[in-house]
Design a protein around this motif. Sequence first.
Motif, PDB file in Angstrom:
ATOM      1  N   ALA A   1       0.628  -1.164  -0.141  1.00  0.00           N
ATOM      2  CA  ALA A   1      -0.025  -0.189  -0.200  1.00  0.00           C
ATOM      3  C   ALA A   1       0.778   1.492   0.084  1.00  0.00           C
ATOM      4  N   VAL A   2       1.878   1.818   0.763  1.00  0.00           N
ATOM      5  CA  VAL A   2       2.807   2.313   0.789  1.00  0.00           C
ATOM      6  C   VAL A   2       3.235   2.066  -0.242  1.00  0.00           C
ATOM      7  N   GLU A   3       4.222   1.619  -1.361  1.00  0.00           N
ATOM      8  CA  GLU A   3       4.514   1.635  -2.785  1.00  0.00           C
ATOM      9  C   GLU A   3       3.790   2.443  -3.824  1.00  0.00           C
ATOM     10  N   ARG A   4       2.591   1.689  -3.537  1.00  0.00           N
ATOM     11  CA  ARG A   4       1.423   2.176  -5.138  1.00  0.00           C
ATOM     12  C   ARG A   4       0.957   3.942  -4.146  1.00  0.00           C
ATOM     13  N   ARG A   5       0.661   4.456  -2.477  1.00  0.00           N
ATOM     14  CA  ARG A   5       1.182   5.854  -2.424  1.00  0.00           C
ATOM     15  C   ARG A   5       2.125   6.539  -3.548  1.00  0.00           C
ATOM     16  N   LEU A   6       3.378   5.885  -2.579  1.00  0.00           N
ATOM     17  CA  LEU A   6       4.421   6.728  -3.388  1.00  0.00           C
ATOM     18  C   LEU A   6       4.930   6.332  -4.603  1.00  0.00           C
ATOM     19  N   ALA A   7       4.305   5.703  -5.378  1.00  0.00           N
ATOM     20  CA  ALA A   7       4.355   5.568  -7.414  1.00  0.00           C
ATOM     21  C   ALA A   7       3.454   7.121  -7.651  1.00  0.00           C
ATOM     22  N   GLU A   8       1.961   7.182  -7.090  1.00  0.00           N
ATOM     23  CA  GLU A   8       1.604   8.676  -8.033  1.00  0.00           C
ATOM     24  C   GLU A   8       2.488   9.967  -6.434  1.00  0.00           C
ATOM     25  N   LEU A   9       3.235   9.969  -5.570  1.00  0.00           N
ATOM     26  CA  LEU A   9       3.896  11.099  -5.011  1.00  0.00           C
ATOM     27  C   LEU A   9       5.040  11.260  -6.004  1.00  0.00           C
ATOM     28  N   GLY A  10       5.180  10.721  -6.871  1.00  0.00           N
ATOM     29  CA  GLY A  10       6.630  10.519  -7.802  1.00  0.00           C
ATOM     30  C   GLY A  10       8.171   9.694  -7.479  1.00  0.00           C
ATOM     31  N   PHE A  11       7.635   8.471  -6.477  1.00  0.00           N
ATOM     32  CA  PHE A  11       8.756   8.096  -5.436  1.00  0.00           C
ATOM     33  C   PHE A  11       8.796   7.108  -6.804  1.00  0.00           C
ATOM     34  N   THR A  12       9.538   6.494  -6.767  1.00  0.00           N
ATOM     35  CA  THR A  12      10.514   5.636  -7.362  1.00  0.00           C
ATOM     36  C   THR A  12      11.051   4.133  -6.635  1.00  0.00           C
ATOM     37  N   ALA A  13      10.878   2.753  -6.841  1.00  0.00           N
ATOM     38  CA  ALA A  13      11.380   1.630  -6.515  1.00  0.00           C
ATOM     39  C   ALA A  13      12.256   1.643  -6.591  1.00  0.00           C
ATOM     40  N   ALA A  14      13.478   1.105  -5.888  1.00  0.00           N
ATOM     41  CA  ALA A  14      14.869   0.895  -6.238  1.00  0.00           C
ATOM     42  C   ALA A  14      15.699   0.198  -5.785  1.00  0.00           C
ATOM     43  N   PRO A  15      17.071  -1.074  -6.275  1.00  0.00           N
ATOM     44  CA  PRO A  15      17.675  -1.539  -5.284  1.00  0.00           C
ATOM     45  C   PRO A  15      17.959  -0.288  -4.022  1.00  0.00           C
ATOM     46  N   GLN A  16      18.298  -1.712  -3.772  1.00  0.00           N
ATOM     47  CA  GLN A  16      18.965  -0.730  -2.173  1.00  0.00           C
ATOM     48  C   GLN A  16      20.431  -0.306  -2.168  1.00  0.00           C
ATOM     49  N   PRO A  17      21.431  -0.699  -2.645  1.00  0.00           N
ATOM     50  CA  PRO A  17      22.320  -0.045  -3.034  1.00  0.00           C
ATOM     51  C   PRO A  17      22.189   1.461  -3.530  1.00  0.00           C
ATOM     52  N   VAL A  18      21.594   1.793  -4.058  1.00  0.00           N
ATOM     53  CA  VAL A  18      21.338   2.649  -5.102  1.00  0.00           C
ATOM     54  C   VAL A  18      20.225   3.621  -4.364  1.00  0.00           C
ATOM     55  N   ALA A  19      19.522   3.118  -4.151  1.00  0.00           N
ATOM     56  CA  ALA A  19      17.890   4.129  -3.667  1.00  0.00           C
ATOM     57  C   ALA A  19      18.538   5.503  -2.664  1.00  0.00           C
ATOM     58  N   ARG A  20      18.481   6.615  -2.888  1.00  0.00           N
ATOM     59  CA  ARG A  20      18.084   7.858  -1.906  1.00  0.00           C
ATOM     60  C   ARG A  20      17.811   7.509  -0.897  1.00  0.00           C
ATOM     61  N   TYR A  21      16.642   6.565  -1.374  1.00  0.00           N
ATOM     62  CA  TYR A  21      15.686   6.589   0.234  1.00  0.00           C
ATOM     63  C   TYR A  21      15.499   5.486   0.802  1.00  0.00           C
ATOM     64  N   ARG A  22      16.450   5.291   1.943  1.00  0.00           N
ATOM     65  CA  ARG A  22      15.699   3.701   3.086  1.00  0.00           C
ATOM     66  C   ARG A  22      14.563   3.797   3.741  1.00  0.00           C
ATOM     67  N   ILE A  23      14.091   3.159   3.442  1.00  0.00           N
ATOM     68  CA  ILE A  23      12.592   3.054   4.060  1.00  0.00           C
ATOM     69  C   ILE A  23      12.083   2.306   5.119  1.00  0.00           C
ATOM     70  N   ALA A  24      12.463   2.875   6.935  1.00  0.00           N
ATOM     71  CA  ALA A  24      12.293   1.631   7.431  1.00  0.00           C
ATOM     72  C   ALA A  24      10.458   1.804   7.946  1.00  0.00           C
ATOM     73  N   LEU A  25       9.456   0.592   8.358  1.00  0.00           N
ATOM     74  CA  LEU A  25       7.910   0.031   7.715  1.00  0.00           C
ATOM     75  C   LEU A  25       7.903   0.024   9.898  1.00  0.00           C
ATOM     76  N   THR A  26       6.854   0.119  10.534  1.00  0.00           N
ATOM     77  CA  THR A  26       6.789  -0.152  11.137  1.00  0.00           C
ATOM     78  C   THR A  26       5.123   0.024  11.782  1.00  0.00           C
ATOM     79  N   HIS A  27       4.436  -0.844  12.171  1.00  0.00           N
ATOM     80  CA  HIS A  27       2.603  -0.152  12.376  1.00  0.00           C
ATOM     81  C   HIS A  27       2.930  -1.239  13.741  1.00  0.00           C
ATOM     82  N   GLU A  28       1.395  -1.305  14.405  1.00  0.00           N
ATOM     83  CA  GLU A  28       1.023  -1.740  15.327  1.00  0.00           C
ATOM     84  C   GLU A  28      -0.167  -1.716  15.879  1.00  0.00           C
TER      85      GLU A  28
END
Length: 211
Positions: free
Chosen positions: A61-88
């Motif tokens: 769900a986060v991936e879909r929304r980030l795509a709508e906002l202009g963010f693109t998934a990339a391999p971890q070694p080259v990605a600009r941002y690394r995202i930590a996701l937690t929920h409770e």
Amino acid sequence: MKRLWLLAACAAALSGCAAPQSAVRANAVPGFGAGVRTYAFMDGSDRQGERGGQPDGFAPAVERRLAELGFTAAPQPVARYRIALTHETRPASVGIEYGGCADEAPCGAPALPPGFEWPGAKPYVHSLTLRFFDRTDGREAYKVSAAKRDRDPDPGHAIDALVASALARLPFGETGTATGDRTGPTDWKITLSKPGADAAPRVTGIAALAH
């Protein structure tokens, strides 16, 4: 985080709301999101809370929304941002007076006698936190948490509302007060549409809360 839980509890307004609401707290480094907008989930973040060996649905769900906002998934070694996701998801007390809520907060939950429970249902608070770390220096560039209160113990039913709330803006914080090299934190009340049988909730209102 305690303030966020209280805001979410207020947002529920157990006496009845015209529309579902959630609470968001965000904190950003100035310039977050400028330039290259690629990301990768940190190891384990996209499987946190998995069921039956499959991701629980928050990361997709986060991936879909980030795509709508202009963010693109990339391999971890080259990605600009690394995202930590937690929920409770945890039970929430309904016997609390939310007198500490700001005047502009989505309050309205009634004060109930100690030990009182709504017939047939206990209240729960669901939360989602996303932390964006900049690969160039490793620092946390952005953090956003969303919380929602309802009477459903299944966190899966809160996914769409939490993701829509947390990523209603990216970044939040345009009206935040600069502190050092950071902006915020800022608190927001998010109003959501009522989900239909085949439609996910969408954001219909965003209001900044006074500190």
